[in-house]
Motif scaffolding. Structure first.
Motif, PDB file in Angstrom:
ATOM      1  N   THR A  17       0.829  -1.210   0.000  1.00 52.70           N
ATOM      2  CA  THR A  17       0.000   0.000   0.000  1.00 52.70           C
ATOM      3  C   THR A  17       0.861   1.257   0.000  1.00 52.70           C
ATOM      4  O   THR A  17       0.598   2.216  -0.726  1.00 52.70           O
ATOM      5  N   ILE A  18       1.916   1.237   0.842  1.00 54.26           N
ATOM      6  CA  ILE A  18       2.820   2.388   0.934  1.00 54.26           C
ATOM      7  C   ILE A  18       3.519   2.630  -0.402  1.00 54.26           C
ATOM      8  O   ILE A  18       3.627   3.773  -0.870  1.00 54.26           O
ATOM      9  N   ALA A  19       4.000   1.570  -1.025  1.00 53.14           N
ATOM     10  CA  ALA A  19       4.688   1.704  -2.310  1.00 53.14           C
ATOM     11  C   ALA A  19       3.739   2.220  -3.387  1.00 53.14           C
ATOM     12  O   ALA A  19       4.106   3.089  -4.191  1.00 53.14           O
ATOM     13  N   ASP A  20       2.516   1.698  -3.407  1.00 51.33           N
ATOM     14  CA  ASP A  20       1.529   2.152  -4.395  1.00 51.33           C
ATOM     15  C   ASP A  20       1.200   3.631  -4.203  1.00 51.33           C
ATOM     16  O   ASP A  20       1.072   4.382  -5.183  1.00 51.33           O
ATOM     17  N   LYS A  21       1.073   4.042  -2.940  1.00 54.07           N
ATOM     18  CA  LYS A  21       0.791   5.454  -2.656  1.00 54.07           C
ATOM     19  C   LYS A  21       1.946   6.335  -3.120  1.00 54.07           C
ATOM     20  O   LYS A  21       1.738   7.413  -3.697  1.00 54.07           O
ATOM     21  N   CYS A  22       3.157   5.883  -2.871  1.00 60.07           N
ATOM     22  CA  CYS A  22       4.347   6.612  -3.319  1.00 60.07           C
ATOM     23  C   CYS A  22       4.315   6.813  -4.829  1.00 60.07           C
ATOM     24  O   CYS A  22       4.541   7.935  -5.331  1.00 60.07           O
ATOM     25  N   LYS A  81      10.770  -6.540  -2.467  1.00 64.82           N
ATOM     26  CA  LYS A  81       9.906  -6.571  -3.653  1.00 64.82           C
ATOM     27  C   LYS A  81       9.429  -5.167  -4.021  1.00 64.82           C
ATOM     28  O   LYS A  81       9.463  -4.753  -5.189  1.00 64.82           O
ATOM     29  N   ASN A  82       9.015  -4.413  -3.006  1.00 67.69           N
ATOM     30  CA  ASN A  82       8.501  -3.067  -3.275  1.00 67.69           C
ATOM     31  C   ASN A  82       9.605  -2.073  -3.625  1.00 67.69           C
ATOM     32  O   ASN A  82       9.372  -1.124  -4.378  1.00 67.69           O
ATOM     33  N   LEU A  83      10.801  -2.316  -3.103  1.00 69.49           N
ATOM     34  CA  LEU A  83      11.943  -1.497  -3.516  1.00 69.49           C
ATOM     35  C   LEU A  83      12.196  -1.657  -5.011  1.00 69.49           C
ATOM     36  O   LEU A  83      12.452  -0.672  -5.720  1.00 69.49           O
ATOM     37  N   GLN A  84      12.132  -2.882  -5.479  1.00 70.05           N
ATOM     38  CA  GLN A  84      12.348  -3.133  -6.905  1.00 70.05           C
ATOM     39  C   GLN A  84      11.272  -2.444  -7.740  1.00 70.05           C
ATOM     40  O   GLN A  84      11.563  -1.885  -8.808  1.00 70.05           O
ATOM     41  N   LYS A  85      10.038  -2.462  -7.248  1.00 68.04           N
ATOM     42  CA  LYS A  85       8.931  -1.843  -7.992  1.00 68.04           C
ATOM     43  C   LYS A  85       9.140  -0.329  -8.115  1.00 68.04           C
ATOM     44  O   LYS A  85       8.989   0.243  -9.205  1.00 68.04           O
ATOM     45  N   ILE A  86       9.505   0.304  -6.999  1.00 66.25           N
ATOM     46  CA  ILE A  86       9.721   1.753  -7.025  1.00 66.25           C
ATOM     47  C   ILE A  86      10.961   2.100  -7.838  1.00 66.25           C
ATOM     48  O   ILE A  86      10.973   3.075  -8.602  1.00 66.25           O
ATOM     49  N   ARG A 146      17.160  -2.461 -14.179  1.00 66.93           N
ATOM     50  CA  ARG A 146      16.195  -3.268 -13.428  1.00 66.93           C
ATOM     51  C   ARG A 146      16.837  -4.573 -12.977  1.00 66.93           C
ATOM     52  O   ARG A 146      16.692  -4.995 -11.819  1.00 66.93           O
ATOM     53  N   GLU A 147      17.562  -5.202 -13.888  1.00 67.60           N
ATOM     54  CA  GLU A 147      18.227  -6.460 -13.561  1.00 67.60           C
ATOM     55  C   GLU A 147      19.327  -6.244 -12.519  1.00 67.60           C
ATOM     56  O   GLU A 147      19.499  -7.066 -11.609  1.00 67.60           O
ATOM     57  N   SER A 152      21.706  -6.985  -7.228  1.00 69.52           N
ATOM     58  CA  SER A 152      22.368  -6.402  -6.059  1.00 69.52           C
ATOM     59  C   SER A 152      21.632  -6.767  -4.777  1.00 69.52           C
ATOM     60  O   SER A 152      22.257  -7.063  -3.751  1.00 69.52           O
ATOM     61  N   MET A 153      20.316  -6.754  -4.840  1.00 72.69           N
ATOM     62  CA  MET A 153      19.524  -7.146  -3.671  1.00 72.69           C
ATOM     63  C   MET A 153      19.731  -8.624  -3.358  1.00 72.69           C
ATOM     64  O   MET A 153      19.844  -9.014  -2.192  1.00 72.69           O
ATOM     65  N   GLU A 154      19.785  -9.447  -4.395  1.00 73.78           N
ATOM     66  CA  GLU A 154      20.010 -10.876  -4.191  1.00 73.78           C
ATOM     67  C   GLU A 154      21.387 -11.124  -3.574  1.00 73.78           C
ATOM     68  O   GLU A 154      21.537 -11.938  -2.659  1.00 73.78           O
TER      69      GLU A 154
END
Length: 645
Positions: A17-22, A81-86, A146-147, A152-154
């Motif tokens: 929800t927070i990511a979508d609002k952002c 997951k949401n970091l990647q989306k933003i 994106r990749e 980097s997160m992985e």
């Protein structure tokens, strides 16, 4: 715009929800930005982009913290997951050619210098991002970024979750401090379980008298996250492909462009400077280590990693009368925290007031308001003890970037010091851990003091990345001032301050091994750099490269079968720029000439240092800030002299 998150009550779906609002808020502003038909001005363009950047920054910073520190795995996964989306959305925005066009059109002739710098840096960064390229190239760049974000997160997640362990009997643990042994988990057979977490690992490889156990610990640490070898290779391949699309020779050249160094050639030259400056002194120190090793029956003229820290401590103890375990009695964690807060409060004339009303993500985290003449300057959070799934090293992070008239800065420390459990008792710290605490706290204050810019991109420690470590490395010098160390170091039983005669031993002993340390940093700098200058990353033989660079630069042997590069997080975060630690240290040694060596607690000099170096953040070039403080151009002379002293 500043809002507080209830970290305790968060659910994974809340982060969605927070990511979508952002993204909704950012998209609304972006649509309005591009719909503007009037002449491009600072107000209708830069101010709107600044609001968009603040929205992204406030959300991304908190999600990154949760990914690294939240105790619940499902929250960490949702944050990632949401970091990647933003990040994907923000990447598309930065690649939009319309953004490059409208920034270019803003007239800043009559603006202040900071706003002129904003335009210059924004255009530079957008060009580096690829916003001036054709559509096909921009799409390729977007996919690569994106990749890279996902990889980097992985890479970081694999390291965070890769905790290895070794078991040992009490006899094998001979020499390890009792307070360390007492907090180790015990098996049914009585053996202790030693993890590769720093709070277990370092006391063993520094003090354990059993060579084989030390070796097992180093091997366990340097063979973690083997799956990261393939992840690292993919990261290097994607970085190289990206820089080819952007028109650079390699990633190292691309990454250096925005640093003080300015180019890969300058980094290469600096590695040579380090090599030349340390070779002779390091050989002399190594000879002394070998002499003590031979006295213990270790033959040969080679030093393995599992012996380097142990015999450094032996030399300090036997030659200089320095007993680190004696010092540990004066560093119980609670007193150290109190002392560090007190020193920084005195030096910069500020106040730390605990704030128990703010929500924290774990019960061990403490929050303090930072007050300047009673006014709220910013807020800090201390997350200082190890736990499962938590970031494994020591670092400072930002939760909220300070923006003048909009929001005060919030920053946090994530460390892994003793404490947080009953088994830790007084949670006695090694001096190196105290030094790390003092260093990282310097980053905290840099974030807090530099929160007065109008533009969020200049807030916090947003200066050149090879200058970022300088302020904190400089402040480590304060720990050798008796009045400073006596305020931090108090005996865990009696409360007595650490005696001056012990401090003198510490000062002398800590000088030993500095050339070997810098030489090892030279090796690591070379490793990170040359991995990113190879034009065929798909075929890099990591083991051969590591071995060759070890032979050329490292005073210590590479142990076959180990793969430190898979568990070395800096290869993701710092990429080719690990040299920045030594570059920053060289500048820090130069900055020290601007202080009174007889009175490091001089508040007038500290105030001028705060004004010249800390408060500007990224709004000025580091070289100009140093020149303002010193009254001359920076140089590496003091650094070279320090190594050879």
């Amino acid at each position: 715009m500043q809002e507080n998150w209830n970290y305790k009550e968060l659910k994974p779906t809340d982060l969605n929800t927070i990511a979508d609002k952002c993204l909704e808020e950012a998209k609304l502003l972006i649509d309005g930005l591009f719909a503007e038909t009037e002449n491009r001005t600072v107000e209708n363009t830069f101010t709107v982009v600044n609001k968009i950047d603040i929205i992204f920054d406030n959300t991304v910073s908190r999600l990154a913290m949760l990914m690294n520190l939240h105790p619940r795995k499902n929250i960490r996964a949702s944050a990632e997951k949401n970091l990647q989306k933003i990040s994907s959305f923000a990447s598309r925005f930065s690649l939009d050619p319309r953004l490059y066009e409208i920034i270019s059109a803003v007239d800043v002739v009559d603006s202040d210098e900071e706003t002129k710098r904003l335009k210059e840096h924004t255009l530079r960064d957008l060009k580096r991002y690829g916003a001036d390229k054709d559509e096909d190239t921009r799409n390729k760049i977007f996919e690569l970024r994106r990749e890279l974000t996902a990889l980097s997160m992985e890479f970081a997640r694999n390291i965070a979750e890769a905790v290895s362990s070794v078991t040992a009997s009490l006899e094998e643990l001979k020499g390890v401090p009792d307070n360390v042994i007492s907090r180790l988990k015990r098996q049914k057979d009585g053996k202790r379980i030693i993890t590769t977490n720093y709070s277990d690992y370092f006391p063993v490889i520094q003090f354990c008298e059993t060579p084989e156990l030390r070796r097992k610990m180093v091997v366990a640490s340097h063979t973690r996250a083997p799956e990261n070898e393939e992840v690292l290779r993919k990261i290097l391949e994607k970085r190289h492909e990206l820089t080819q699309l952007l028109g650079y020779q390699n990633w190292a050249d691309y990454a250096a462009e925005t640093r003080m160094s300015g180019s890969a050639d300058a980094i290469d030259e600096f590695i040579t400077v380090l090599d030349d400056a340390t070779r002779e002194s390091a050989e002399q120190e190594a000879e002394l280590l070998l002499r003590y090793m031979k006295a213990d029956g270790i033959t040969g003229n080679e030093i393995f990693n599992h012996d380097r820290m142990y015999y450094t401590e032996v030399v300090k103890r036997e030659r200089f009368g320095y007993n680190p375990q004696e010092f540990m009695q004066y560093f119980p964690y609670e007193e150290v925290e109190k002392g560090v807060l007190g020193i920084y409060s005195d030096l910069f004339d500020i106040e730390f007031k605990q704030n128990k009303d703010m929500s924290v993500w774990h019960k061990s985290v403490t929050c303090y308001d930072v007050l300047d003449n009673g006014n709220l300057l910013g807020r800090i959070y201390l997350d200082m003890h190890p736990r499962k799934g938590k970031y494994k090293h020591a670092a400072c992070g930002s939760l909220v970037s300070g923006v003048k008239g909009v929001q005060v800065p919030e920053s946090f420390l994530m460390c892994n010091f003793p404490g947080g459990r009953k088994a830790d008792g007084a949670a006695l710290m090694q001096f190196s851990q105290v030094s790390t605490f003092f260093h990282e706290f310097g980053h905290l204050l840099h974030n807090i003091f530099s929160g007065k810019s109008r533009w969020v991109s200049f807030a916090g420690i947003s200066t050149e990345e090879d200058f970022v470590e300088t302020p904190s490395q400089l402040l480590e010098e304060w720990l050798f001032e008796p009045r400073v160390l006596q305020q931090i170091g108090r005996h865990y039983k009696t409360g007595e301050p650490i005696p001056e005669e012990l401090i003198e031993k510490l000062k002398v002993a800590e000088e030993f091994g500095k050339a070997l340390h810098v030489r090892r940093q030279t090796f690591l700098s070379a490793a990170s750099f040359y991995m990113h200058t190879d034009n065929d990353p798909a075929n890099i033989d990591f083991s051969s490269l590591w071995s060759a660079l070890t032979e050329q630069y490292s005073p210590y042997l590479y142990e076959d079968g180990t793969h430190m590069w898979t568990a070395w997080g800096h290869l993701s975060g710092y990429s080719s720029n690990y040299y920045t630690y030594m570059w920053s240290l060289a500048i820090a040694k130069d900055l020290m000439t601007g202080f009174d060596s007889e009175n490091l607690m001089d508040k007038n000099i500290a105030a001028r240092y705060r004004e010249c170096i800390l408060e500007p953040g990224g709004s000025r070039d580091a070289a100009d800030m140093v020149k303002d403080f010193l009254g001359r151009e920076y140089n590496f002379d003091s650094f070279k002299e320090w190594i050879k002293e």
